[in-house]
Design a protein around this motif. Structure first.
Motif, PDB file in Angstrom:
ATOM      1  N   HIS A  96       0.984  -0.847   0.181  1.00  0.00           N
ATOM      2  CA  HIS A  96       0.466  -0.048  -0.160  1.00  0.00           C
ATOM      3  C   HIS A  96       0.994   1.410   0.205  1.00  0.00           C
ATOM      4  CE1 HIS A  96      -3.626  -2.425   2.143  1.00  0.00           C
ATOM      5  NE2 HIS A  96      -3.485  -2.626   0.747  1.00  0.00           N
ATOM      6  N   GLU A  97       2.381   1.726   1.214  1.00  0.00           N
ATOM      7  CA  GLU A  97       3.014   2.522   0.642  1.00  0.00           C
ATOM      8  C   GLU A  97       3.446   2.957  -0.838  1.00  0.00           C
ATOM      9  OE1 GLU A  97       7.115   3.707   2.261  1.00  0.00           O
ATOM     10  OE2 GLU A  97       6.828   1.481   2.302  1.00  0.00           O
ATOM     11  N   VAL A  98       3.884   1.316  -1.851  1.00  0.00           N
ATOM     12  CA  VAL A  98       4.311   1.479  -2.784  1.00  0.00           C
ATOM     13  C   VAL A  98       3.471   2.700  -3.785  1.00  0.00           C
ATOM     14  CG1 VAL A  98       5.397   0.829  -5.006  1.00  0.00           C
ATOM     15  CG2 VAL A  98       6.383   0.652  -2.418  1.00  0.00           C
ATOM     16  N   GLN A  99       1.835   1.664  -3.115  1.00  0.00           N
ATOM     17  CA  GLN A  99       0.927   2.132  -4.675  1.00  0.00           C
ATOM     18  C   GLN A  99       0.353   3.665  -4.344  1.00  0.00           C
ATOM     19  OE1 GLN A  99      -1.812  -1.279  -2.824  1.00  0.00           O
ATOM     20  NE2 GLN A  99      -1.692  -2.240  -4.701  1.00  0.00           N
ATOM     21  N   ASN A 100       0.371   3.828  -3.039  1.00  0.00           N
ATOM     22  CA  ASN A 100      -0.265   5.342  -2.962  1.00  0.00           C
ATOM     23  C   ASN A 100       1.068   5.952  -3.094  1.00  0.00           C
ATOM     24  OD1 ASN A 100      -2.394   4.341  -1.560  1.00  0.00           O
ATOM     25  ND2 ASN A 100      -1.627   4.483   0.551  1.00  0.00           N
ATOM     26  N   ALA A 101       2.301   5.599  -2.792  1.00  0.00           N
ATOM     27  CA  ALA A 101       3.483   6.681  -3.395  1.00  0.00           C
ATOM     28  C   ALA A 101       3.791   5.976  -5.464  1.00  0.00           C
ATOM     29  CB  ALA A 101       5.335   6.651  -2.927  1.00  0.00           C
ATOM     30  N   ILE A 102       2.987   5.710  -5.737  1.00  0.00           N
ATOM     31  CA  ILE A 102       2.698   5.706  -7.575  1.00  0.00           C
ATOM     32  C   ILE A 102       1.960   6.687  -7.760  1.00  0.00           C
ATOM     33  CG2 ILE A 102       2.288   4.036  -9.311  1.00  0.00           C
ATOM     34  CD1 ILE A 102       4.028   2.350  -8.097  1.00  0.00           C
ATOM     35  N   ASN A 103       0.642   6.480  -7.310  1.00  0.00           N
ATOM     36  CA  ASN A 103      -0.826   7.367  -7.690  1.00  0.00           C
ATOM     37  C   ASN A 103      -0.471   8.676  -6.958  1.00  0.00           C
ATOM     38  OD1 ASN A 103      -2.287   5.196  -8.421  1.00  0.00           O
ATOM     39  ND2 ASN A 103      -2.554   4.535  -6.226  1.00  0.00           N
ATOM     40  N   GLU A 104       0.702   9.004  -6.103  1.00  0.00           N
ATOM     41  CA  GLU A 104       0.622  10.693  -5.517  1.00  0.00           C
ATOM     42  C   GLU A 104       2.018  11.158  -6.770  1.00  0.00           C
ATOM     43  OE1 GLU A 104       2.390  10.296  -2.071  1.00  0.00           O
ATOM     44  OE2 GLU A 104       0.451   9.869  -1.162  1.00  0.00           O
ATOM     45  N   GLN A 105       2.980  10.078  -7.237  1.00  0.00           N
ATOM     46  CA  GLN A 105       3.646  11.273  -7.908  1.00  0.00           C
ATOM     47  C   GLN A 105       3.266  11.047  -9.808  1.00  0.00           C
ATOM     48  OE1 GLN A 105       6.719  12.193  -7.584  1.00  0.00           O
ATOM     49  NE2 GLN A 105       6.613  11.335  -5.969  1.00  0.00           N
ATOM     50  N   GLY A 106       2.136  10.732 -10.026  1.00  0.00           N
ATOM     51  CA  GLY A 106       1.363  11.049 -11.608  1.00  0.00           C
ATOM     52  C   GLY A 106       1.687  10.977 -12.128  1.00  0.00           C
ATOM     53  N   ILE A 107       2.406   9.245 -12.381  1.00  0.00           N
ATOM     54  CA  ILE A 107       4.170   9.369 -13.322  1.00  0.00           C
ATOM     55  C   ILE A 107       2.848   8.561 -14.905  1.00  0.00           C
ATOM     56  CG2 ILE A 107       6.172   9.044 -12.256  1.00  0.00           C
ATOM     57  CD1 ILE A 107       5.381   6.047 -12.549  1.00  0.00           C
ATOM     58  N   ASP A 108       3.400   8.646 -15.934  1.00  0.00           N
ATOM     59  CA  ASP A 108       2.586   7.806 -16.980  1.00  0.00           C
ATOM     60  C   ASP A 108       3.586   6.704 -17.602  1.00  0.00           C
ATOM     61  OD1 ASP A 108       1.378  10.007 -17.955  1.00  0.00           O
ATOM     62  OD2 ASP A 108       2.710  11.389 -18.578  1.00  0.00           O
ATOM     63  N   LYS A 109       4.638   6.169 -16.995  1.00  0.00           N
ATOM     64  CA  LYS A 109       5.237   5.530 -17.470  1.00  0.00           C
ATOM     65  C   LYS A 109       5.966   4.617 -16.475  1.00  0.00           C
ATOM     66  CE  LYS A 109       6.282   6.414 -21.980  1.00  0.00           C
ATOM     67  NZ  LYS A 109       7.035   7.088 -22.852  1.00  0.00           N
ATOM     68  N   LEU A 110       5.834   3.600 -15.783  1.00  0.00           N
ATOM     69  CA  LEU A 110       6.568   2.538 -14.541  1.00  0.00           C
ATOM     70  C   LEU A 110       7.446   1.049 -15.349  1.00  0.00           C
ATOM     71  CD1 LEU A 110       7.071   2.515 -12.347  1.00  0.00           C
ATOM     72  CD2 LEU A 110       5.244   0.429 -11.818  1.00  0.00           C
ATOM     73  N   LEU A 111       8.836   1.049 -14.955  1.00  0.00           N
ATOM     74  CA  LEU A 111       9.417   0.067 -15.294  1.00  0.00           C
ATOM     75  C   LEU A 111       9.558  -0.625 -14.599  1.00  0.00           C
ATOM     76  CD1 LEU A 111      11.638  -1.730 -16.602  1.00  0.00           C
ATOM     77  CD2 LEU A 111      13.217   0.464 -15.725  1.00  0.00           C
ATOM     78  N   ILE A 112       9.142  -2.092 -14.810  1.00  0.00           N
ATOM     79  CA  ILE A 112       9.026  -2.756 -13.370  1.00  0.00           C
ATOM     80  C   ILE A 112      10.629  -4.538 -13.793  1.00  0.00           C
ATOM     81  CG2 ILE A 112       8.310  -4.954 -12.059  1.00  0.00           C
ATOM     82  CD1 ILE A 112       5.892  -3.656 -12.927  1.00  0.00           C
ATOM     83  N   ILE A 113      11.197  -4.550 -12.762  1.00  0.00           N
ATOM     84  CA  ILE A 113      12.339  -4.688 -12.774  1.00  0.00           C
ATOM     85  C   ILE A 113      12.139  -6.525 -11.894  1.00  0.00           C
ATOM     86  CG2 ILE A 113      15.083  -4.754 -12.246  1.00  0.00           C
ATOM     87  CD1 ILE A 113      14.929  -2.473 -12.732  1.00  0.00           C
ATOM     88  N   GLY A 114      12.893  -7.798 -12.904  1.00  0.00           N
ATOM     89  CA  GLY A 114      12.562  -9.273 -11.971  1.00  0.00           C
ATOM     90  C   GLY A 114      13.873  -9.845 -12.965  1.00  0.00           C
ATOM     91  N   THR A 115      12.703 -10.569 -11.933  1.00  0.00           N
ATOM     92  CA  THR A 115      14.529 -12.182 -12.689  1.00  0.00           C
ATOM     93  C   THR A 115      13.470 -12.682 -13.515  1.00  0.00           C
ATOM     94  OG1 THR A 115      13.307 -13.844 -11.098  1.00  0.00           O
ATOM     95  CG2 THR A 115      15.623 -13.005 -10.675  1.00  0.00           C
ATOM     96  N   SER A 116      12.584 -12.801 -13.837  1.00  0.00           N
ATOM     97  CA  SER A 116      11.765 -13.071 -15.311  1.00  0.00           C
ATOM     98  C   SER A 116      10.917 -12.423 -15.824  1.00  0.00           C
ATOM     99  CB  SER A 116      11.253 -14.570 -14.713  1.00  0.00           C
ATOM    100  OG  SER A 116      10.215 -14.804 -13.643  1.00  0.00           O
ATOM    101  N   ASP A 117       9.784 -12.380 -16.971  1.00  0.00           N
ATOM    102  CA  ASP A 117       8.537 -12.109 -16.810  1.00  0.00           C
ATOM    103  C   ASP A 117       7.211 -12.213 -16.349  1.00  0.00           C
ATOM    104  OD1 ASP A 117       9.843 -11.266 -19.238  1.00  0.00           O
ATOM    105  OD2 ASP A 117       9.244 -12.408 -20.459  1.00  0.00           O
ATOM    106  N   ARG A 118       7.563 -13.168 -15.870  1.00  0.00           N
ATOM    107  CA  ARG A 118       6.537 -13.671 -14.768  1.00  0.00           C
ATOM    108  C   ARG A 118       6.643 -13.214 -13.718  1.00  0.00           C
ATOM    109  NH1 ARG A 118       5.989 -20.363 -12.373  1.00  0.00           N
ATOM    110  NH2 ARG A 118       4.101 -19.487 -11.060  1.00  0.00           N
TER     111      ARG A 118
END
Length: 277
Positions: free
Chosen positions: A70-92
């Protein structure tokens, strides 16, 4: 919001590549190991690298903790960004993170091998394996020192092609990473010399220079065993292949360059210069 994914095996340089990749694609926000980062600065979240075990680190990275989520979700909404990059070890994994954050399907899938050469990825994995060094794509001043008892230091500053600073990295050693041990420079040199001496063509190796960073490379001076027929091609490429094979087998590393310099030619019996025309 447009969602991008950057995936690849652990220790292949994703976090280091993320800042430049995001800048090149006009992406302001990054999700990496539980952190929400905007334009190279931590905004919210807790890094998985703070955890005491690899199992807990994975759970942190995929936001299983509701308060963290919830902390991160709220921060993303507050920032109002148009694009987000998610990093992980696989597409899944990146898709699971996108679903946990309630942002739906990922539109653009990228992989670390699209951004890094084989040599760069193998070097990153080697450093991760032997020294336990992990990269965080945020400044060292934003990393809580108390979480890392073993090691923490400033990484590198990242610049755009126009020389604009777009961020910096921090190098840490998480508690959950078991370090194999530092490999001394002399060990690399000995492998190179041994690989050269396997060839009957080489009388001796007089000098070996080796550099691990920024990419592994070596420069070797050799003396050839005579007599040599100048009409025949000297198979230096076989020497280079021997060294490449030895490095791959011993260190799982790929040499970026191998420069072999012939200093002289000696008769194997009397050690006198020997050249046959």
């Amino acid at each position: 919001m447009e969602i991008y994914s950057l995936s690849g095996p652990s220790g292949t340089g994703k976090s280091t590549a993320a800042l430049s990749f995001a800048h090149d694609h006009g992406i302001d926000g990054i999700i990496d190991d539980g952190l929400f980062i905007v334009k190279g600065k931590k905004i919210a979240g807790t890094s998985a690298k703070f955890e005491k075990s690899a199992f807990k680190a994975v759970k942190r990275a995929i936001f299983t903790d509701e308060d963290h989520l919830h902390e991160v979700q709220n921060a993303i909404n507050e920032q109002g960004i148009d694009k987000l990059l998610i990093i992980g070890t696989s597409d899944r994994m990146t898709q699971n993170i996108a679903e946990r954050l309630a942002f739906g399907e990922i539109q653009y899938l990228y992989h670390i091998e699209n951004l890094r050469t084989s040599s760069e990825m193998k070097l990153a994995k080697f450093i991760r394996k032997t020294e336990g060094k992990h990269i965080m794509p945020i400044p060292v001043v934003q990393v809580e020192q108390n979480f890392f008892k073993r090691f923490i230091q400033k990484g590198v500053e990242i610049f755009s092609p126009k020389k604009e600073k777009i961020g910096e990295t921090t190098i840490v050693q998480p508690d959950f990473h078991q370090v194999i041990g530092h490999v001394e420079k002399q060990q690399f040199v000995q492998i190179i010399k041994h690989a050269c001496e396997e060839e009957d063509l080489i009388e001796k190796v007089t000098k070996v220079q080796f550099e691990l960073l920024p990419l592994p490379k070596t420069m070797i001076n050799i003396v050839l065993s005579g007599p040599i027929n100048l009409n025949e091609q000297i198979p230096i490429d076989q020497v280079q292949r021997n060294i490449l094979h030895a490095f791959e087998k011993e260190f799982e590393l790929e040499l970026h360059s191998i420069d072999v310099n012939i200093i002289s030619i000696q008769n194997a019996k009397n050690k006198e210069p020997a050249i046959h025309k």
